[in-house]
Design a protein around this motif. Structure first.
Motif, short mmCIF file in Angstrom:
data_model
loop_
_atom_site.label_atom_id
_atom_site.label_comp_id
_atom_site.label_asym_id
_atom_site.label_seq_id
_atom_site.Cartn_x
_atom_site.Cartn_y
_atom_site.Cartn_z
N THR A 1 -14.68 1.38 -1.88
CA THR A 1 -14.11 0.26 -2.24
C THR A 1 -12.57 0.78 -2.42
N CYS A 2 -11.57 -0.16 -1.76
CA CYS A 2 -10.22 -0.10 -1.75
C CYS A 2 -9.62 -1.03 -2.59
N VAL A 3 -8.72 -0.77 -3.37
CA VAL A 3 -8.06 -1.81 -4.29
C VAL A 3 -6.53 -1.49 -4.07
N GLU A 4 -5.88 -2.20 -3.51
CA GLU A 4 -4.35 -2.03 -2.94
C GLU A 4 -3.45 -3.04 -3.53
N PRO A 5 -2.66 -2.83 -4.55
CA PRO A 5 -1.62 -3.59 -4.88
C PRO A 5 -0.48 -3.19 -3.93
N GLN A 6 0.27 -4.59 -3.67
CA GLN A 6 1.21 -4.69 -2.66
C GLN A 6 2.36 -5.66 -3.19
N THR A 7 3.63 -5.42 -2.54
CA THR A 7 4.79 -6.26 -2.97
C THR A 7 4.70 -7.45 -1.97
N ALA A 8 3.97 -7.49 -0.96
CA ALA A 8 3.90 -8.48 0.09
C ALA A 8 2.38 -8.41 0.83
N PRO A 9 1.92 -9.45 1.24
CA PRO A 9 0.76 -9.29 2.13
C PRO A 9 0.99 -8.50 3.26
N PRO A 10 -0.08 -8.23 3.89
CA PRO A 10 -0.08 -7.47 5.23
C PRO A 10 0.67 -8.43 6.30
N ASP A 11 1.34 -7.82 7.06
CA ASP A 11 1.98 -8.47 8.29
C ASP A 11 3.34 -9.32 7.58
N ALA A 12 3.74 -8.84 6.48
CA ALA A 12 4.57 -9.84 5.53
C ALA A 12 5.97 -9.94 6.59
N PHE A 13 6.20 -8.93 7.45
CA PHE A 13 7.54 -9.26 8.22
C PHE A 13 7.39 -10.25 9.36
N ASN A 14 6.27 -10.46 9.80
CA ASN A 14 5.79 -11.48 10.79
C ASN A 14 5.59 -12.70 10.14
N LEU A 15 5.20 -12.91 8.91
CA LEU A 15 4.93 -14.00 8.13
C LEU A 15 6.21 -14.32 7.51
N ASP A 16 7.37 -13.72 7.62
CA ASP A 16 8.62 -14.08 7.02
C ASP A 16 8.68 -14.03 5.44
N CYS A 17 7.77 -13.23 4.99
CA CYS A 17 7.71 -13.03 3.72
C CYS A 17 7.81 -11.77 2.84
N ALA A 18 8.51 -10.91 3.57
CA ALA A 18 8.89 -9.49 3.31
C ALA A 18 10.20 -9.59 2.71
N LEU A 19 10.48 -8.88 1.88
CA LEU A 19 12.11 -8.96 1.05
C LEU A 19 12.90 -8.34 2.11
N ALA A 20 14.10 -8.95 2.28
CA ALA A 20 15.11 -8.20 3.05
C ALA A 20 16.17 -7.73 1.97
N LEU A 21 16.31 -6.36 1.98
CA LEU A 21 17.21 -5.69 0.97
C LEU A 21 18.57 -5.43 1.56
N ALA A 22 19.59 -5.98 0.66
CA ALA A 22 21.06 -5.79 0.99
C ALA A 22 21.37 -4.28 0.88
N PRO A 23 22.30 -3.96 1.49
CA PRO A 23 22.79 -2.54 1.21
C PRO A 23 22.97 -2.02 -0.15
N GLY A 24 22.28 -0.89 -0.42
CA GLY A 24 22.33 -0.45 -1.79
C GLY A 24 21.24 -1.15 -2.81
N GLN A 25 20.46 -2.21 -2.36
CA GLN A 25 19.49 -2.95 -3.26
C GLN A 25 18.15 -2.04 -3.09
#
Length: 174
Positions: free
Chosen positions: A137-161
């Motif tokens: 069994t896999c139990v995987e904590p993540q900061t966003a769901p899989p494919d977050a970039f295409n779902l437009d819910c991944a975080l965009a970090l500013a320079p230095g963030q």
């Protein structure tokens, strides 16, 4: 790319990775990871810091466990998937497993075997749980769901963030 050890002791390992700024990853930046063992606990910390350019970011671990006799997991919601198994928005009702899915979860996940258990906790609210095989069994904590970039819910970090997450695995006797 290989991580570089920065500091270590019998109970702690700090690693860093300078991210490339090339055709594979045009953003640069830096990742850092800390693993610390204390008693019956393994504490994990992971972060990524943007370099001179803004960059997309999402973090997660993908630990596999020997199949538990019982999985205590009570998520708030479940992300639907398309015909190819790709995560979609918005999250909705939780359907019974077996799973290879992402969930909204704010509670510890407990894997029970015999008189022992592993408690997985994290500050993440997106978790992938895979329990479709008979042996693991896999139990995987993540900061966003899989494919977050295409779902437009991944975080965009500013320079230095920096984006950071933590996870703890705790072994207990019942």
């Amino acid at each position: 790319l290989p991580w570089q050890g920065r500091a270590h002791s019998a109970r702690r390992l700090d690693m860093a990775l300078d991210l490339p700024r090339d055709a594979r990853w045009p953003f640069g930046g830096r990742a850092a990871q800390r693993l610390m063992v204390e008693g019956e606990r393994l504490e994990l910390a992971l972060s990524v810091t943007a370099g001179e350019r803004p960059m997309p970011a999402s973090l997660g671990w993908h630990p596999w466990f020997r199949k538990p006799e019982r999985l205590q997991f009570d998520p708030e919601a479940m992300y639907p998937r398309d015909g190819d198994g790709i995560t979609l928005l918005p999250p909705g009702r939780v359907v019974p497993g077996p799973w290879d899915d992402c969930f909204v979860n704010r509670r510890d996940v407990i894997l029970q075997r015999g008189d022992g258990r592993v408690v997985v906790s994290s500050d993440c609210t997106d978790w992938v749980v895979y329990d479709a095989t008979a042996h693991a069994t896999c139990v995987e904590p993540q900061t966003a769901p899989p494919d977050a970039f295409n779902l437009d819910c991944a975080l965009a970090l500013a320079p230095g963030q920096t984006l950071a997450m933590r996870c703890e695995l705790r072994w207990e006797r019942a």
